[in-house]
Every structure is written in C-alpha cells, then in structure tokens.
Design an enzyme around this catalytic site. Structure first.
Site, short mmCIF file in Angstrom:
data_model
loop_
_atom_site.label_atom_id
_atom_site.label_comp_id
_atom_site.label_asym_id
_atom_site.label_seq_id
_atom_site.Cartn_x
_atom_site.Cartn_y
_atom_site.Cartn_z
N GLU A 45 -0.99 7.12 1.64
CA GLU A 45 -0.02 6.42 0.80
C GLU A 45 -0.37 6.59 -0.68
OE1 GLU A 45 1.62 1.81 0.30
OE2 GLU A 45 -0.28 2.18 1.32
N LYS A 113 9.28 2.74 1.65
CA LYS A 113 8.60 1.58 2.23
C LYS A 113 9.53 0.37 2.27
CE LYS A 113 4.02 -0.63 1.81
NZ LYS A 113 2.76 -0.60 1.01
N CYS A 149 2.13 1.93 5.62
CA CYS A 149 1.15 0.83 5.49
C CYS A 149 1.70 -0.50 6.01
CB CYS A 149 0.67 0.71 4.05
SG CYS A 149 -0.87 -0.23 3.86
#
Length: 553
Positions: A45, A113, A149
C-alpha cells in the site's frame, strides 16, 4: 485457460516523499519478477509515496508527482509482468488511497480504498475520500480481489462483496505498523476473511521505519480453511515468488517457507533498532551522540544505537557533577568500552559554578530546590546540543515511558534530542530488555555480542543523581507499582475506581494521574520515539495540554 499464476511479492522499505527512489525500487523488483516468469509483481500500500504521508499527500503537487511517477513506471515496465503498486489517485474532485495495476505500458486498473482507518496513528478520513464498492481485477486466468489494508481488517462487506462478484483470490496490500504481538492480530483477522469468503489470501506488508512507526513485514498467505501457506520474515526486505494453482475446487497457494519470528522481546528490540536506523538514514544523519550517565536507560539507548548504526558511529559523553557516584563513572566507561563506542568525559562543575554565580543575585533569599537540580540537567543538554551542532551528530534522548508519562525528566535538559528509541518502553521492561540483549545476538545487530550492558547497571537502584543519595523512589512509587498504574491509566484507560478495586492505593493512583496530566506540555515538546504499543505518546494518545478535569471516581 491456464491453471497456474505466478506472483512476486516485494516486501520492501519505501521512504516517504522519495517518489523517484521508491519507483526505482519497484523497477528493480519488477526486473526480478520478470526473470522469475511472474505474472504479477505486488508491492505494498502507498508504496510510491511511502507511508504514512500524513497531510503531505493532500498537497496537490505531491499527489500529481506521485501519479506521474506511476504512469512513468507503467511505461518503463511495459514488456513483462503486471505491477500492483499503492499510491494516491485524484479524480479531479476527490483524493483516494489507490492500488494501481500497471500492464502493457499503462494503468490497466485502479482499485480505491473503501474503509479509511481513523484511529490510533491513522487519519485517513482526513486525507482521503472513501470509495464505493468495486469488483475484482481480471488478470490472465484469475480474478483478483484487492481489498486495501483496512478493507480486509473488519468483518464488513468488502471481502464478501469481492467474493460474490467473482474474486478467486484475495491480495491485500498493507501499510500495517508494528505494535507488540500484532502478527497474531493480523492472522486472526485474515483467517476470518478466509472463512467468510472461502478464498485463498495473501497479506503483503511493507517494512521500514517512518518517524515513530515501524512497518514489520511478516507477509503471509492462507489457503481456504485458514491453513498457513507461507510466512515471510519480519523487518527484513524480501522479494519472493509464489505460485497459485487451480484445482477442481478452486485456486490454492503452493506451500512455501515459513519464516521463524522472534518473541516479543526480540521484536520490540528489533523495532527500536530499525526505527532509529531508518530515522537516521532517511533524514540524512550518519552519527549519534548521547549523555551516558551510568544508568540503565542511557545504557540501553547506547546499545540500541550501536546495534543500529555500528559502534563507530556512536559517541557517548559522561557529564559528571559532584553528585555523580563512582559506580556511575565506572559503569559509563565500562559500557562504552564493551560496545566499542567513542567515550568522552566532560565535567560540568565549571559551567555550573558560572551559572550559579550569575543567578545568585536573582536567587538571593530563596532556598535551593529542584531549580538548582535542573540546572545540572539543562547544562548537560546545552553541552550535548553544542556538540551535536558542531559535529553534525544527532543527539539521542533517553527517557523511558514511565519517566515520559509522569514528567520525571527535565524539559530543555535531559529531554533534549532528536530521537528517543525507548520512549514507549516502560522502566520495568527496560530492565528485562537489557537482560534479553545481554543473552542474545542477531546478525542484524551491528554491536558486539555478549554481555554488553554491565550487570551492575541493571542491578543498581535508579537515580537521577542531581542531589546527594537521590533515588527515583524518593519521588515516585516503586517502578513495579508505577508501571502497573500507568498501564491501567494510559494503556487500558481504566478509571481511578477500577485501579483501586484492583488493589492499588487510591492516593498513589491519584498522584500518578496528576503527574500524567500536568506533564502533557513536556510530551508535546518531546522528541519522537519508537512506537511499541497501541498507546504510545503522540498520535496514539492525544490529550489537551490545558485540562482541568480529574477522575474523582
């Protein structure tokens, strides 16, 4: 259709803001992936910018530079495997935390995200916009779900939506910083995602230090059912190639080596070493110096520094006063010699006499107190900072978490310095950490092996030695009691009543609570230091400096 997919994982250490250097790291990893016949190189990331960028990522020219670097990387790596790399994406209206898939000389896909962490050290809701649900990315024979994540950390809908929309495998790029025993936390969350989706999963984490945080790697893979397929090392950069194979019941990750991880004492010590090493290299410093008192805190900081940078890059300075005991003089010189560090002996009497004489007319009629004691500490800070300025070596500060919590440190004195490796290590753990280092040596340590911290330092009663026969316990509860109360008030956010119910004396708990609150201004001005817990001082715990509330429960 092929029943085989080769993936190269790059568990690497980016530097925040070093966009070109991070891109070059990615190119070199891509070269290894190409040589290995991989279909995809996966990087963590936010790799192109480094992580965490904090508000820097919101600067328009910064995210434009990062996006341009991603486009250039795609063009440079057109002939070979695809690349997955994290970075910012601005669509003209909103900024996203994105994961780019580069293939054929262009950005072939972009995953945004959805779940933005906004707790402990994270402020992503401040920096990014949350994205809408997205489907998997098709790549050759496989459809890859890429929850970024936090998207995979909670039992919400991101991973299940990906599975329902056709994902056959989950690749999870992370910037997941270390805290004690975190690997088990990660595995437990990822096992839950595997059970929910029935898909194999690879958890890819970065390594390296950034300010107070350390990214500890430990990337791993789970097959359906939650079986561990492979595990990479902690804290080390590593590039490894893995195969996924399709059978009648779906894709499976071929077993690989399972790295052995150290216990919590080794992990904490490694975190302190790596955070200092990266803080130095990424800010451009080459050498450090510190005041070596003959006490345990400066002893372990000197050892961490020697292990991080090499003893030849560590300068230890003993600055004695008339209150410095012979045992402290002997112990300070002893540990410097054991470590192989430069040792300087600089008495402060002459400077202290000059300051005392200068202040005498202003202090006339007053009784000597902590003011005069702190002059010694501040004079040491002045001398050490002068030496830092003259030599270019960064000054390390050496206060443990217990002292930092209750303000048992002199602002503009022994708190002076640019970094504090033990800032999140309670005093009782300092003792045990010293014993661990004496008994253990690893190849990532640049200092000597053996009993480098004299037992006499570990066994002596702690003292600031600012007045005759001074002991820390003259001002504070015994550290076993103090640390237990601090863990309750700081780490567990317990009330006074709860700690009293646990068996602690109410007056002692109230005294500690008072010291914590009135020391907030000192912590606000203190040097950054290695984060070892979820309640470290700085981003994890944000209290006001002005605060009249007290817990009367």
């Amino acid at each position: 259709m092929s029943d085989h997919f080769r993936l190269t994982l790059a568990q690497l250490n980016p530097t925040v803001g070093a966009i070109a250097a991070n891109a070059e790291k990615a190119r070199k990893a891509w070269g290894q992936a190409k040589a290995a016949g991989s279909d995809l190189l996966a990087l963590p990331e936010a790799f192109i910018t480094g992580y965490q960028t904090q508000d820097l990522v919101m600067r328009p020219q910064f995210f434009r530079d990062a996006m341009a670097a991603v486009d250039q990387l795609a063009a440079d790596c057109a002939d070979g495997p695809a690349i997955g790399i994290g970075g910012p994406f601005h669509d003209g209206a909103h900024l996203f935390n994105a994961y780019y898939i580069l293939h054929g000389g262009k950005v072939a896909a972009r995953v945004l995200k959805q779940r933005l962490p906004n707790f402990t050290v994270f402020d992503e809701e401040r920096q990014f916009t949350s994205a809408d649900p997205q489907g998997p990315v098709a790549m050759g024979p496989i459809r890859i779900g890429i929850p970024i994540c936090e998207d995979a950390w909670h039992g919400e809908d991101v991973c299940e939506t990906l599975a329902e929309s056709g994902a056959e495998f989950l690749l999870i790029p992370n910037g997941s910083p270390y805290y004690r025993r975190k690997f088990d936390v990660r595995v437990n969350h990822m096992v839950a995602r595997v059970v929910e989706t029935g898909l194999p999963l690879i958890y890819l984490n970065m390594v390296g230090g950034q300010d107070d945080q350390v990214f500890d790697g430990g990337s791993f893979a789970l097959n359906p059912g939650g079986e561990l397929a492979f595990r990479m090392a902690t804290f080390d950069e590593e590039i490894r190639h893995f195969d996924l194979n399709r059978a009648d019941d779906g894709w499976c990750i071929a077993p690989g080596a399972i790295a052995v991880h150290g216990d919590e004492w080794e992990q904490d010590y490694r975190a302190m070493v790596e955070s200092l090493r990266d803080y130095m290299s990424k800010t451009g410093f080459k050498q450090v110096l510190l005041g070596l008192s003959g006490g345990i805190d400066s002893a372990i900081v000197a050892t961490i520094a020697a292990d991080a940078l090499g003893p030849e890059n560590v300068r230890c300075v003993m600055l004695p006063s008339e209150y410095t005991s012979q045992s402290s003089l002997d112990d300070a010189k002893d540990i410097a010699q054991r470590l192989g560090c430069t040792y300087d002996f600089v008495p402060i009497k002459e400077g202290r006499d000059a300051i005392t004489n200068t202040l005498a007319p202003l202090f006339e009629g007053t009784t000597p107190d902590v003011t005069e004691e702190n002059i010694q500490s501040r004079l040491r800070g002045l001398l050490l900072m002068a030496l830092s300025n003259k030599t270019g070596a960064m000054l390390l500060t050496t206060g443990n978490k217990s002292e930092v919590a209750v303000g048992y440190a002199t602002i503009y004195g022994d708190m002076s310095g640019g970094y504090n490796p033990i800032k999140d290590l309670y005093k009782t753990r300092v003792f045990e950490q010293c014993r661990w280092r004496n008994a253990n040596h690893r190849d990532w340590m640049k200092g000597p092996e053996g009993e480098v911290i004299p037992v006499s330092i570990i066994d002596k009663p702690p003292s600031a030695e600012l007045r005759p026969d001074q002991k820390d316990e003259d001002s504070l509860p015994p550290y076993e009691v103090l640390d237990a109360i601090l863990e309750g008030l700081i780490d567990d956010e317990k009330s006074v009543a709860e700690l009293v119910a646990d068996g602690f004396d109410r007056a002692t708990v109230k005294k500690v609570e008072h010291l914590i609150f009135i020391s907030e201004y000192k912590r606000f001005q203190s040097a950054p230091g290695t984060r070892l817990t979820m309640r470290s001082f700085w981003l994890d715990r944000r209290y006001p400096i002005v605060n009249r509330w007290r817990d009367e429960s």
